[in-house]
Design an enzyme around this catalytic site. Structure first.
Site, PDB file in Angstrom:
ATOM      1  N   GLU A  81     -51.121 136.150  10.321  1.00 46.12           N
ATOM      2  CA  GLU A  81     -51.269 134.720  10.026  1.00 46.12           C
ATOM      3  C   GLU A  81     -52.723 134.342   9.764  1.00 46.12           C
ATOM      4  O   GLU A  81     -53.015 133.565   8.856  1.00 46.12           O
ATOM      5  CB  GLU A  81     -50.741 133.908  11.212  1.00 46.12           C
ATOM      6  CG  GLU A  81     -50.876 132.393  11.072  1.00 46.12           C
ATOM      7  CD  GLU A  81     -49.899 131.774  10.071  1.00 46.12           C
ATOM      8  OE1 GLU A  81     -48.893 132.441   9.748  1.00 46.12           O
ATOM      9  OE2 GLU A  81     -50.141 130.645   9.623  1.00 46.12           O
ATOM     10  N   VAL A  85     -63.564 135.657  11.320  1.00 45.72           N
ATOM     11  CA  VAL A  85     -64.805 136.187  11.898  1.00 45.72           C
ATOM     12  C   VAL A  85     -65.818 135.047  11.909  1.00 45.72           C
ATOM     13  O   VAL A  85     -65.958 134.322  10.914  1.00 45.72           O
ATOM     14  CB  VAL A  85     -65.347 137.381  11.090  1.00 45.72           C
ATOM     15  CG1 VAL A  85     -66.687 137.857  11.655  1.00 45.72           C
ATOM     16  CG2 VAL A  85     -64.337 138.523  11.095  1.00 45.72           C
ATOM     17  N   GLY A  91     -70.149 140.515   7.764  1.00 45.98           N
ATOM     18  CA  GLY A  91     -70.873 141.630   7.167  1.00 45.98           C
ATOM     19  C   GLY A  91     -71.141 142.770   8.138  1.00 45.98           C
ATOM     20  O   GLY A  91     -71.836 143.728   7.804  1.00 45.98           O
ATOM     21  N   ILE A  94     -66.560 143.569  11.327  1.00 44.24           N
ATOM     22  CA  ILE A  94     -65.656 143.040  12.352  1.00 44.24           C
ATOM     23  C   ILE A  94     -64.279 142.722  11.752  1.00 44.24           C
ATOM     24  O   ILE A  94     -63.246 143.030  12.344  1.00 44.24           O
ATOM     25  CB  ILE A  94     -66.262 141.766  12.996  1.00 44.24           C
ATOM     26  CG1 ILE A  94     -67.569 142.133  13.712  1.00 44.24           C
ATOM     27  CG2 ILE A  94     -65.278 141.121  13.958  1.00 44.24           C
ATOM     28  CD1 ILE A  94     -68.409 140.939  14.143  1.00 44.24           C
ATOM     29  N   ASN A 122     -59.815 134.022  -4.078  1.00 50.23           N
ATOM     30  CA  ASN A 122     -60.562 134.887  -3.153  1.00 50.23           C
ATOM     31  C   ASN A 122     -60.519 136.344  -3.621  1.00 50.23           C
ATOM     32  O   ASN A 122     -59.893 137.209  -3.001  1.00 50.23           O
ATOM     33  CB  ASN A 122     -59.986 134.733  -1.746  1.00 50.23           C
ATOM     34  CG  ASN A 122     -60.929 135.254  -0.683  1.00 50.23           C
ATOM     35  OD1 ASN A 122     -61.934 135.903  -0.987  1.00 50.23           O
ATOM     36  ND2 ASN A 122     -60.606 134.981   0.568  1.00 50.23           N
ATOM     37  N   TYR A 129     -57.795 144.114  -0.204  1.00 49.87           N
ATOM     38  CA  TYR A 129     -56.398 144.349   0.163  1.00 49.87           C
ATOM     39  C   TYR A 129     -55.759 145.378  -0.768  1.00 49.87           C
ATOM     40  O   TYR A 129     -55.054 146.286  -0.317  1.00 49.87           O
ATOM     41  CB  TYR A 129     -55.586 143.034   0.108  1.00 49.87           C
ATOM     42  CG  TYR A 129     -56.054 141.976   1.089  1.00 49.87           C
ATOM     43  CD1 TYR A 129     -56.567 142.320   2.335  1.00 49.87           C
ATOM     44  CD2 TYR A 129     -55.973 140.620   0.775  1.00 49.87           C
ATOM     45  CE1 TYR A 129     -56.991 141.351   3.237  1.00 49.87           C
ATOM     46  CE2 TYR A 129     -56.389 139.638   1.679  1.00 49.87           C
ATOM     47  CZ  TYR A 129     -56.900 140.014   2.903  1.00 49.87           C
ATOM     48  OH  TYR A 129     -57.313 139.053   3.790  1.00 49.87           O
TER      49      TYR A 129
END
Lengths: 160, 160
Positions: A81, A85, A91, A94, A122, A129
């Site tokens: 969902e 960060v 950067g 994480i 984006n 992805y």
């Protein structure tokens, strides 16, 4: 940096991350839940969600929130969902560490699919992805009905 | 026509509807679950989904399958995963009756939102949803990672 399961005591900091993101997206009032609501729903006998948190020096700097969904074709799936960060901690890897942890969870649970959504502009995220093996489905629209419109509609249908 | 909650005994007919739709969409092999899987996951102490079925003369002619999701902004929401009406029973208002029943369930549970997806070419459905008060979000893409790609990715990350 340490990635671990989110606990009740982390929920105020998890909520702070959620609020930070909503403010960044210029929708600070869109968040209607509070930390108690997260605790109540995420830590019951049948939790509505699970979290992983990223911790640096006892500070929560990132979180991933996910839950099960159910596909009529594939059965149980995992839905990611939110993955947030803290702005000043980006950067550092994480986000990827949290992403990997959720995918590992899904793998261990042997679900047939992991799913999430991404904004069409984006492109950095979309590239990331796709490189990791995900597929971007561009021919499905998300449809949402708000609580207010739900009530209006049900009244026109003389159901309430 | 009668709309009622789906019961264990209905799951073979619910699965038949799922398979009918997958065959119609030219993906008959995409359905990997069976009726026992539906019974196991939909009727446990923490059910993975709920169903309503439409019945005419003891035959299941339609079904809606839905479950809870969790929004970090709104809290608990309802996701309508599938709404299927048997091909030779369309145009009788069965789909709308199932739709209304799911929305009524969501209203009673006081969730903040009901969500589902629609194919971008399905303008009839989109018009219907918009007229009932739903919003079509066109700027979000759905992202999916399959079980196979999940395993491949986790291997490249040396996680498994």
């Amino acid at each position: 940096m340490r990635i671990r399961k989110g606990e009740k005591k982390d929920m105020p900091q998890v909520l702070a991350l959620i609020n930070e993101l909503a403010t960044f997206e210029k929708e600070p009032d869109a968040v209607v839940i509070d930390a108690d609501y997260l605790i109540e729903n995420g830590f019951s006998n049948s939790p509505a969600f699970f979290t992983y948190v990223a911790e640096i020096d006892h500070e929560i700097v990132g979180m991933a929130l996910f839950y099960y969904r159910f596909s009529t074709w594939k059965g149980k799936t995992i839905h990611l969902e939110d993955l947030i960060v803290k702005k000043d901690k980006r950067g550092l890897g994480i986000g990827k560490a949290l992403y990997n942890q959720v995918l590992k969870f899904a793998y261990k649970k042997q679900v047939k699919r992991v799913e999430w959504v991404v904004l069409d502009w984006n492109t950095n995220a979309i590239d990331f992805y796709e490189k990791s093996g995900a597929t971007i489905l561009k021919d499905w629209y998300t449809v949402q009905m708000s609580e207010e419109n739900l009530a209006s509609y049900l009244k026109t249908q003389q159901i309430i």
